[in-house]
Design a protein around this motif. Structure first.
Motif, mmCIF file in Angstrom:
data_model
loop_
_atom_site.group_PDB
_atom_site.id
_atom_site.type_symbol
_atom_site.label_atom_id
_atom_site.label_comp_id
_atom_site.label_asym_id
_atom_site.label_seq_id
_atom_site.Cartn_x
_atom_site.Cartn_y
_atom_site.Cartn_z
ATOM 1 N N ASP A 24 -5.174 4.343 -17.745
ATOM 2 C CA ASP A 24 -4.420 3.160 -17.295
ATOM 3 C C ASP A 24 -2.918 3.415 -17.251
ATOM 4 O OD1 ASP A 24 -6.751 1.664 -16.997
ATOM 5 O OD2 ASP A 24 -6.692 0.967 -19.075
ATOM 6 N N GLY A 25 -2.517 4.579 -16.753
ATOM 7 C CA GLY A 25 -1.100 4.884 -16.594
ATOM 8 C C GLY A 25 -0.399 5.312 -17.863
ATOM 9 N N GLU A 26 -1.150 5.652 -18.907
ATOM 10 C CA GLU A 26 -0.547 6.058 -20.186
ATOM 11 C C GLU A 26 -1.176 7.355 -20.687
ATOM 12 O OE1 GLU A 26 0.516 3.040 -23.171
ATOM 13 O OE2 GLU A 26 -0.826 4.142 -24.510
ATOM 14 N N SER B 171 -0.421 10.226 -8.095
ATOM 15 C CA SER B 171 0.940 9.679 -8.205
ATOM 16 C C SER B 171 1.227 9.227 -9.629
ATOM 17 C CB SER B 171 1.131 8.501 -7.254
ATOM 18 O OG SER B 171 1.037 8.907 -5.920
ATOM 19 N N VAL B 172 0.263 8.556 -10.235
ATOM 20 C CA VAL B 172 0.427 8.085 -11.620
ATOM 21 C C VAL B 172 0.571 9.278 -12.561
ATOM 22 C CG1 VAL B 172 -0.680 6.806 -13.509
ATOM 23 C CG2 VAL B 172 -0.807 5.929 -11.164
ATOM 24 N N ARG B 173 -0.285 10.289 -12.387
ATOM 25 C CA ARG B 173 -0.231 11.479 -13.238
ATOM 26 C C ARG B 173 1.127 12.185 -13.103
ATOM 27 N NH1 ARG B 173 -4.027 13.762 -15.755
ATOM 28 N NH2 ARG B 173 -5.696 12.942 -14.462
ATOM 29 N N GLU B 174 1.612 12.328 -11.876
ATOM 30 C CA GLU B 174 2.892 12.988 -11.644
ATOM 31 C C GLU B 174 4.034 12.214 -12.303
ATOM 32 O OE1 GLU B 174 5.779 14.339 -7.946
ATOM 33 O OE2 GLU B 174 3.642 14.041 -7.570
ATOM 34 N N GLU B 175 3.990 10.895 -12.197
ATOM 35 C CA GLU B 175 5.039 10.063 -12.784
ATOM 36 C C GLU B 175 5.025 10.150 -14.314
ATOM 37 O OE1 GLU B 175 5.562 5.592 -12.000
ATOM 38 O OE2 GLU B 175 6.046 6.601 -10.110
ATOM 39 N N VAL B 176 3.846 10.069 -14.914
ATOM 40 C CA VAL B 176 3.718 10.167 -16.373
ATOM 41 C C VAL B 176 4.192 11.542 -16.840
ATOM 42 C CG1 VAL B 176 1.999 10.314 -18.243
ATOM 43 C CG2 VAL B 176 1.950 8.398 -16.646
ATOM 44 N N ASN B 177 3.842 12.576 -16.095
ATOM 45 C CA ASN B 177 4.269 13.928 -16.451
ATOM 46 C C ASN B 177 5.787 14.066 -16.375
ATOM 47 O OD1 ASN B 177 4.844 16.943 -15.592
ATOM 48 N ND2 ASN B 177 2.918 16.922 -16.728
ATOM 49 N N GLY C 207 0.812 -1.217 0.000
ATOM 50 C CA GLY C 207 0.000 0.000 0.000
ATOM 51 C C GLY C 207 0.841 1.260 0.000
ATOM 52 N N VAL C 208 1.909 1.262 0.774
ATOM 53 C CA VAL C 208 2.801 2.425 0.821
ATOM 54 C C VAL C 208 3.526 2.590 -0.510
ATOM 55 C CG1 VAL C 208 4.902 3.337 1.888
ATOM 56 C CG2 VAL C 208 3.084 2.417 3.316
ATOM 57 N N VAL C 209 4.060 1.491 -1.043
ATOM 58 C CA VAL C 209 4.793 1.543 -2.306
ATOM 59 C C VAL C 209 3.873 1.967 -3.441
ATOM 60 C CG1 VAL C 209 5.977 0.104 -4.022
ATOM 61 C CG2 VAL C 209 6.573 -0.090 -1.611
ATOM 62 N N ALA C 210 2.628 1.532 -3.428
ATOM 63 C CA ALA C 210 1.683 1.865 -4.496
ATOM 64 C C ALA C 210 1.447 3.369 -4.593
ATOM 65 C CB ALA C 210 0.353 1.140 -4.278
ATOM 66 N N SER D 135 -1.239 0.249 -11.283
ATOM 67 C CA SER D 135 -1.496 -0.558 -10.092
ATOM 68 C C SER D 135 -0.272 -1.428 -9.814
ATOM 69 C CB SER D 135 -2.742 -1.424 -10.275
ATOM 70 O OG SER D 135 -2.567 -2.319 -11.352
ATOM 71 N N ILE D 136 -0.139 -1.809 -8.563
ATOM 72 C CA ILE D 136 0.956 -2.680 -8.136
ATOM 73 C C ILE D 136 0.349 -3.780 -7.274
ATOM 74 C CG2 ILE D 136 3.072 -2.845 -6.772
ATOM 75 C CD1 ILE D 136 3.634 0.071 -7.477
ATOM 76 N N ALA D 137 0.577 -5.005 -7.660
ATOM 77 C CA ALA D 137 0.077 -6.164 -6.907
ATOM 78 C C ALA D 137 -1.415 -6.034 -6.602
ATOM 79 C CB ALA D 137 0.891 -6.369 -5.633
#
Length: 108
Positions: free
Chosen positions: A95-97, A66-72, A15-18, A56-58
Motif C-alpha cells: 500500500d505504498g509503504e 511508479s509507486v516502487r520507484e517513488e518509495v525507493n 489517469g495520467v497523474v496517477a 492511489s489517487i482519486a
C-alpha cells in the motif's frame, strides 16, 4: 466544452497523474544504492527508515512500478540525509509503504 467532455478530460488527467512519479532524487540520494542483506556484511548499520507514498489517487490505483520507484527515491534521499550510502529493503512494498535498513558501506 460540455459537461460530459469536461468529466472525460478530468478522468484522463487523473489517469495520467496517477502514473507519474513526483519524487526528485536529491544529490545525496544519487549516491545511495540498494543491495541485498547478503551484500552488506561488512557495512555499518546506521538505522531504519520507512518510506511511503500514495498508492492511489482519486480512487485510481497507481502503477506499482511508479509507486516502487517513488518509495525507493524517498528511501535513498533519507538514507543520504543520514550519511548512508546503501539501503536494504526489510519487507515488501505494501500500500505504498516499505521499510529499509540504512548502511554505510564505504568507509564504515
Amino acid at each position: 466544452m460540455g459537461s460530459r467532455s469536461r468529466a472525460l478530460a478530468g478522468w484522463l488527467l487523473v489517469g495520467v497523474v496517477a502514473g507519474c512519479t513526483w519524487v526528485e532524487l536529491k544529490p545525496q540520494g544519487e549516491k545511495v544504492r540498494q543491495l541485498t542483506p547478503a551484500e552488506v556484511g561488512r557495512c555499518k548499520l546506521l538505522g531504519h527508515i520507512t518510506s511511503n507514498t500514495a498508492a492511489s489517487i482519486a480512487f485510481i490505483t497507481r502503477p506499482k512500478s511508479s509507486v516502487r520507484e517513488e518509495v525507493n527515491r524517498l528511501a535513498r534521499n533519507n538514507a543520504g540525509d543520514m550519511g548512508g550510502d546503501t539501503i536494504v529493503p526489510t519487507g515488501p512494498l505494501v500500500d505504498g509503504e516499505q521499510s529499509f535498513n540504512v548502511y554505510r558501506c564505504i568507509n564504515p
